[in-house]
Every structure is written in structure tokens, then in C-alpha cells.
Design an enzyme around this catalytic site. Sequence first.
Site, mmCIF file in Angstrom:
data_model
loop_
_atom_site.group_PDB
_atom_site.id
_atom_site.type_symbol
_atom_site.label_atom_id
_atom_site.label_comp_id
_atom_site.label_asym_id
_atom_site.label_seq_id
_atom_site.Cartn_x
_atom_site.Cartn_y
_atom_site.Cartn_z
ATOM 1 N N LYS A 199 -7.545 -1.692 1.896
ATOM 2 C CA LYS A 199 -7.026 -0.938 0.756
ATOM 3 C C LYS A 199 -5.729 -0.279 1.192
ATOM 4 C CE LYS A 199 -7.935 2.779 -2.472
ATOM 5 N NZ LYS A 199 -8.911 3.716 -3.038
ATOM 6 N N LYS A 251 -7.240 -4.798 -1.974
ATOM 7 C CA LYS A 251 -6.704 -4.014 -3.081
ATOM 8 C C LYS A 251 -5.405 -3.347 -2.690
ATOM 9 C CE LYS A 251 -7.870 0.196 -5.530
ATOM 10 N NZ LYS A 251 -8.747 1.326 -5.616
#
Length: 330
Positions: A199, A251
Amino acid sequence: MTSLPGTIRPRRLRTTPALRRLVSEVRLHPADLILPMFVKETLAEPAPLTGMPGVVQHTLDSLLTAAEEAVAAGVGGIMLFGIPAHKDEIGSQADAPEGILNRAIALLAEHLGERTVVMADLCLDEFTSHGHCGVLDAHGGVDNDATLTRYASMAVAQARAGAHVVGLSGMMDSQVGACREALDAAGFPDVVIMGYTAKYASAFYGPFREAVDSELTGDRLTYQQDPANGREALRELALDLAEGADVVMVKPGLPYLDVLAEVAAASPVPVWTYQVSGEYAMIEFAAAAGAIDRERAIAESLIAFKRAGADAILTYWATEVAQRLTEGRP
Ligand code: PBG
């Protein structure tokens, strides 16, 4: 050479819609799509978000209605985010059984639990007064190990509420192991852990901050990954797998397709990606300005995730696209 070697013509496979359909390497299915949803404690009516046209913060009532619609469209699951009335230093509402997120999990688990996968965001940023994903130390830094205790408690609270999957989005070291241990000890060995493995500290989360009424003033550079680092994602993958992650995530989505492809090639467990708020906003606003064809841009962005190796995609368009797919349109 004066003439084309006439036998090898890639265009041959592109001549008719049926042929193109037959030879397409990847396809989207409604079950590949996971709908992220926001539920806010203080609302009497759903509240539209200016940064994400078409997305709202829900009341518990409107959440259930919209979730029913998503499930009817065939989406693979629902990912819940909660915005409490009261935020404090340690995010007390995150693991309170009557906290808004835990109530929302219980509501969907009760009404839809047999028909879909109920997932919850497991992170403190929606619940803390300072907006960080963890608790702070004496110097204002995010205290990794003190945060793990909070995450473990949150995992158990979400499991008790009925979550099938907990989504660990805080980027603390050892978060997967800490939550696995707590879930097993509390009698929830079947609750699935989805780790936000890679992330990145991204500007594309901009509209999400409005969606969760974030109080953050600084940044998340000491815990989320540097956008310059691809190799580091494989290190995070190795750790999450060793700690027992059942599913891993990359992400944001489109700016990190290279990372997604590498993680997908290396991972023995399912790999999901998150088409985040800023990616959603870019397409919506560009389409509203007449610059791009909205439906085609949405479809193209989603198929790009599949091509890069994603097994499932979190997207705010999940219901709409699932409905289109069911009607047989791309
Ligand atoms: C953290 C979290 C964030 C998003 C999902 N989980 C925000 C952040 O890390 O700053 C962003 C999702 C989006 O932008 O759509 N709980």
C-alpha cells in the site's frame, strides 16, 4: 522487403465481435468486483460526496438497501468503512461492539451473510482524532507495536460482529501475524485476513479523506510505501505470507500495475487490487467534462487490472458494472 509476409496477420483475430470475444485473454465477472461502502454514525440521510460523484456516506438503513442492490447484481463482496460520531486519540470506537462499523458489519452479516462476503476495513484512521492509522507515541510518531494491540482487538470485535474478511490497511509491521494470533485465540480461526500488502503513500486517496471525514494534517510516509519502490512490495509479500495472510492486496491500482503484475506472479494466494477514490474521481470528472467516454474508460481500467493479474478488484463502480455485465454488455 517490398510486400508484407502475407501469412502472419494479427488483425485476422480482430475482425468480428464474436471472434474478438472468443480470443480475449481475460474477462470480468460480477464476482470479481468488491464494493467499498461508507457508513456514518451521525447521518439521518445519505450524504453525497463532492469528490466522488455518485458515491455517498450511508446511514445504516441506506447501507442495507444499497448492499442488497449490490448483492442482487452479483458482486463478489462488500468492504465496509465506518465513520464514528466521536473520534479520540486511540480510536476507541473501532473495537467498541456498538461502534458504527461493528454495527454495520452485524447488520449486513445478519441480512446478507449467507449470500455475500462481508468485509471490514481494519485500520484506525477513521476513528482517531489525529487521523493517523495507528496510535501515537510521546513524540507524535505512529507507534507500531502499540498499534498492533489495537488492531488485534479490532480484529476480534469485527469477527464477533460477523465479518468474514478483515482488511488490514494500516501498514504496520507484523499486523497480519498479530491479528491472526488474536483471531485464533478468540475462537475465530475461519475469519479470513486480507493484507494490504503493498500500500503506497498516494495522492490518489484524496477524495477518500472527505469520505471518512479524516482529521489527518500530516502524511503517512513513515508507514505506507514510497511510490518509487517496487521491489519492496515483494518483501512485504513475503512477510504477509509468512504471517498467514489469506489474500494480499496492491493499492492504488492503475499507477501500480507493474507492482500488481509482480505480486500476482509471485503470490500463492489470491491477489486483489483497489481502484481508489482518486482513480474513480479522475474518470468521473474527465467524463463529466466530455473528455472521455465514461463507460468505456471504466471497463478499460477494470480489464487492465485483470490483465495485470488481479483476481478481484475493489471499485466504487462495482454495482453498476456488475449490472452491465449481467445484461451482457462489457
Ligand atoms: C486507510 C485506508 C485508506 C483508503 C482505504 N483504507 C486511506 C489512506 O490510507 O490514507 C483509501 C481508499 C480510497 O482512496 O479509495 N484506512
